[in-house]
Design an enzyme around this catalytic site. Structure first.
Site, PDB file in Angstrom:
ATOM      1  N   LYS A 111     -52.099  -0.311 -13.538  1.00  0.00           N
ATOM      2  CA  LYS A 111     -50.664  -0.187 -13.270  1.00  0.00           C
ATOM      3  C   LYS A 111     -50.320   1.219 -12.756  1.00  0.00           C
ATOM      4  O   LYS A 111     -49.479   1.370 -11.869  1.00  0.00           O
ATOM      5  CB  LYS A 111     -49.839  -0.471 -14.533  1.00  0.00           C
ATOM      6  CG  LYS A 111     -49.873  -1.909 -14.971  1.00  0.00           C
ATOM      7  CD  LYS A 111     -49.005  -2.799 -14.097  1.00  0.00           C
ATOM      8  CE  LYS A 111     -48.993  -4.185 -14.692  1.00  0.00           C
ATOM      9  NZ  LYS A 111     -48.607  -5.275 -13.871  1.00  0.00           N
ATOM     10  N   LYS A 194     -60.789 -18.209  -6.664  1.00  0.00           N
ATOM     11  CA  LYS A 194     -60.027 -19.188  -7.438  1.00  0.00           C
ATOM     12  C   LYS A 194     -58.548 -19.190  -7.050  1.00  0.00           C
ATOM     13  O   LYS A 194     -58.068 -18.273  -6.387  1.00  0.00           O
ATOM     14  CB  LYS A 194     -60.206 -18.933  -8.930  1.00  0.00           C
ATOM     15  CG  LYS A 194     -59.638 -17.633  -9.423  1.00  0.00           C
ATOM     16  CD  LYS A 194     -59.752 -17.567 -10.940  1.00  0.00           C
ATOM     17  CE  LYS A 194     -58.894 -16.423 -11.432  1.00  0.00           C
ATOM     18  NZ  LYS A 194     -58.781 -16.268 -12.828  1.00  0.00           N
ATOM     19  N   LYS A 197     -51.795 -16.842  -8.243  1.00  0.00           N
ATOM     20  CA  LYS A 197     -50.471 -16.515  -7.738  1.00  0.00           C
ATOM     21  C   LYS A 197     -50.552 -15.373  -6.725  1.00  0.00           C
ATOM     22  O   LYS A 197     -50.024 -15.456  -5.621  1.00  0.00           O
ATOM     23  CB  LYS A 197     -49.582 -16.141  -8.918  1.00  0.00           C
ATOM     24  CG  LYS A 197     -48.158 -15.826  -8.567  1.00  0.00           C
ATOM     25  CD  LYS A 197     -47.393 -15.454  -9.838  1.00  0.00           C
ATOM     26  CE  LYS A 197     -46.241 -14.527  -9.494  1.00  0.00           C
ATOM     27  NZ  LYS A 197     -45.849 -13.688 -10.616  1.00  0.00           N
TER      28      LYS A 197
END
Ligand code: TRP
Length: 329
Positions: A111, A194, A197
């Site tokens: 982050k 895979k 989102k």
């Protein structure tokens, strides 16, 4: 019977990968364990969501999980912020959590790299809040993906530390709920990797049938086999993987044979695949729409969930306060 706690991110729609992966296992697991499922809306605050969207996001995620089969009569399904006891446990646990170990957490470091303009204390203490979610119900098992393993490891460490610090055997050390070989990985439609989102390669339960057909028709393939029985390239293998999950064995066998004879037409395969995906998603989409507009049902579900969750939460917080030395006058 084990106590299972699972936090669900409060943003993002469910895609086929979620549905055929963890979610189907959750649905089964509910009947064999004492399960707590909650929508992690406090956690979502680390990225400063627009207040105008916070509630609708929670509502959408909740509706989708209910539509897909999480059963509020069987499990305890609640919204994290409806159980304020978690914030107290979070505060208490934080007193025994060290800045250094939080700064070393992979998700935090990522982050910091990705959003250097918003490195807030909530982000730093994300693992403490997650530990509080889990320890609040004294869970033994937590279903986690690879990306959450470190957080679970930290939860165990915090539980152990608390027990040692106060010389008690209070918190159990939760382990990962292992679905083993039952966890199916659904690939994306973009040729490799895979479904996800962030990858933007997904088919969503909430997608309209026309959108699904469009996405599937655009899926990556190759030039087609030139020799009988040749090994499939990854993008083609991926379409077969999804076909095996949504279609009948006869359909799969039909296209396998076509492929092996070099007679396959990917357009036909995709048309069939799209229809079979729609057959799975359309009824769920209908249920999502129904649940979304049923104010009364949603209100009843979250109220019931919060009441059940607060029972064990308030017991834990009271016991923790006592262990730490708080006393009533
Ligand atoms: N961090 C989890 C995720 O991003 C969500 C989560 C929050 C969670 N609290 C939890 C998962 C407690 C399991 C248990 O997916």
């Amino acid at each position: 019977m084990e106590t299972v706690v699972s936090g669900i991110r409060s943003t993002g729609n469910l895609h086929l990968g979620n549905y055929f992966g963890a979610l189907r296992n959750f649905i089964k697991m509910q009947h064999e364990n004492n399960c707590y499922f909650f929508i992690a809306d406090y956690h979502s605050l680390t990225t400063h969501p627009d207040p105008a969207h916070l509630h609708s996001n929670v509502r959408q995620v909740l509706s989708e999980y209910l539509a897909a089969g999480l059963d509020p009569e069987v499990s305890t399904i609640f919204v994290q912020s409806d159980v304020p006891e978690v914030t107290e446990l979070y505060l208490l646990l934080n007193m025994h959590v060290y800045i250094g170990e939080l700064e070393r957490t992979s998700s935090f470091k990522e982050k910091v790299r990705k959003q250097p303009e918003n490195v807030n204390a909530g982000l730093l203490t994300y693992p403490t809040l997650m530990a509080a979610d889990i320890l609040l119900h004294k869970a033994n098992k937590v279903p986690v993906g690879k990306d959450q393993e470190q957080h679970l490891e930290m939860t165990r460490k915090f539980a152990r530390r608390f027990n040692t610090m106060y010389n008690v055997e209070y918190f159990p050390e939760p382990s990962a709920y292992n679905f083993g070989s039952e966890l199916i990985k659904i690939p994306g439609l973009d040729g490799s990797g895979k479904m996800g989102k962030s990858e933007g390669n997904g088919v969503y339960l909430f997608d309209e049938p026309t959108a699904i057909r469009k996405k599937v028709m655009k899926a990556v393939t190759d030039q087609g086999p030139t020799e009988p029985n040749s090994v499939k390239a990854e993008p083609v293998e991926n379409l077969f993987t999804i076909l095996k999950v949504v279609s009948s064995p006869d359909t799969v066998a039909f296209f396998e044979e076509k492929y092996n004879n070099c007679e396959i037409r990917y357009g036909d395969l995709k048309k069939q695949l799209a229809e079979d995906i729609v057959a799975v998603t359309a009824p769920i989409r209908e249920r999502i729409l129904e649940i979304q507009k049923d104010e009364e049902y949603l209100r009843k579900v979250v109220k019931m969930g919060a009441e059940k969750a607060r029972e064990s939460a308030s017991k834990t917080v009271a016991e923790v306060r006592e262990i730490m030395g708080f006393k009533k006058f």
